[in-house]
Design a protein around this motif. Structure first.
Motif, short mmCIF file in Angstrom:
data_model
loop_
_atom_site.label_atom_id
_atom_site.label_comp_id
_atom_site.label_asym_id
_atom_site.label_seq_id
_atom_site.Cartn_x
_atom_site.Cartn_y
_atom_site.Cartn_z
N GLU A 88 4.73 -6.07 0.51
CA GLU A 88 3.95 -5.96 1.75
C GLU A 88 2.69 -5.12 1.51
O GLU A 88 1.59 -5.49 1.93
CB GLU A 88 4.81 -5.33 2.86
N GLN A 89 2.87 -4.03 0.76
CA GLN A 89 1.73 -3.16 0.43
C GLN A 89 0.69 -3.91 -0.41
O GLN A 89 -0.52 -3.78 -0.20
CB GLN A 89 2.25 -1.94 -0.35
N ARG A 92 -1.42 -6.06 1.71
CA ARG A 92 -2.42 -5.28 2.47
C ARG A 92 -3.55 -4.84 1.56
O ARG A 92 -4.72 -4.99 1.87
CB ARG A 92 -1.76 -4.04 3.10
N GLN A 95 -5.72 -7.58 0.36
CA GLN A 95 -6.29 -8.32 1.50
C GLN A 95 -6.17 -9.82 1.32
O GLN A 95 -7.02 -10.60 1.72
CB GLN A 95 -7.75 -7.90 1.74
#
Ligand SMILES: NC(=O)c1ccc[n+]([C@@H]2O[C@H](COP(=O)([O-])OP(=O)(O)OC[C@H]3O[C@@H](n4cnc5c(N)ncnc54)[C@H](OP(=O)(O)O)[C@@H]3O)[C@@H](O)[C@H]2O)c1
Length: 285
Positions: A88-89, A92, A95
């Motif tokens: 998930e990181q 993020r 992007q």
């Protein structure tokens, strides 16, 4: 008919993470990059978007999860919750959705796992679920030392799309044979096999002055340089269709691409592996 070119991925393990490198790679026609959650002191993903967020959509991007920041040291873990958070990181920080996410050197944690088979199966299932949920395009296994892995794989275990292993003339026979064994157990063909570190991480190591890799190529590599020949031969030790190589120097990358037209001498490759096997069988266990 000429065989299709093997693929080249720009590996960013030792990279300076400069924009110039990404633009030159694209100019050379290299459209795949490989990084990792833990590279550049766990900052590689963020750094990539800083230097080339606008360029990233033009690349196929692979990354890896499995190494984590512990207290004062780097830890390896295959814990499904930690893997999931890292995925998930990564989404993020990058992007974007990575095209491929590798389980990074799973052998590290499996050494101490009470039930290594179950731990590996769970980690594979975590990446498979993440793929189904759109956190990555596909998943794979990247292993520096795959020797403990083949015995853990059974037909019930989910199959990775890609297996990345160490390649080249500095790889020992145990690692070469384990990589082949693992690929066979998962039913992976050469086009699903990626190689890494064709120069063992250091093309300036004195070992490269002492051996001439051109003997592994048909017509003795004709006009190739030693780094070019070592790179080209690495696609066959073991057999891989794609190779991740590191370079901060666009001229070096161009040189490597120019080597792709040369062909390896399969017979010499087989003889070399037999020699390594013979030597290993004479070493004390
Ligand atoms: N366990 C894992 O998952 C794992 C482990 C290791 C590596 N990898 C992957 O494999 C990639 C490559 O590995 P690596 O960077 O460790 O090692 P490598 O590709 O074997 O070696 C990189 C070195 O080779 C030099 N080089 C490249 N082309 C050259 C040429 N034509 N002439 C002379 N020198 C040349 C580069 O120097 P210059 O910058 O001067 O060109 C660089 O210092 C990594 O970035 C990563 O993507 C994965």
């Amino acid at each position: 008919m000429r065989e299709p070119h093997p693929r080249v991925v720009l590996g960013l393990h030792r990279s300076r993470y400069e924009r110039r490198l990404l633009t030159s790679a694209l100019e050379l026609g290299i459209t795949a990059i490989d990084t990792s959650f833990n590279y550049r002191d766990f900052g590689a993903h963020r750094r990539l978007t800083e230097i080339g967020g606008d360029l990233l959509p033009r690349f196929t991007l692979s990354t890896k999860v499995g190494f984590f920041q512990g207290t004062g040291r780097v830890e390896h873990s295959l814990d499904p919750g930690r893997l999931r958070l890292a995925l998930e990181q990564s989404n993020r920080d990058l992007q974007r959705v990575p095209d491929l996410v590798f389980l990074h050197n799973p052998e590290r944690s499996l050494r101490e796992a009470p039930d290594a088979r179950d731990t590996l199966a769970q980690a594979c299932a975590t990446l498979d679920d993440a793929t189904a949920q759109g956190l990555c395009g596909s998943w794979g296994i990247s292993s520096w030392d795959p020797s403990s892995l083949p015995d853990l794989v059974d037909p019930t275990m989910l199959k990775p799309s890609v297996l990345m292993v160490r390649v080249g003339l500095l790889v020992g026979i145990r690692t070469l044979d384990s990589a082949d064994d693992l690929a066979t157990r998962w039913g992976l063909q050469a086009d699903s096999m990626w190689g890494m570190s064709p120069f063992g991480g250091d093309a300036r190591d004195p070992v490269w002055d002492m051996l001439d890799p051109r003997i592994f190529l048909r017509h003795q590599g004709s006009s190739l340089s030693r780094p070019q020949a070592a790179f080209r031969a690495a696609y066959h030790l073991p057999q891989v269709g794609t190779l991740a190589v590191g370079s901060d120097n666009p001229a070096h990358l161009r040189e490597l691409l120019d080597a792709l037209d040369s062909a390896a001498d399969e017979q010499v490759m087989l003889e070399y592996r037999d020699l390594l096997r013979d030597r290993a069988s004479r070493q004390p266990a």
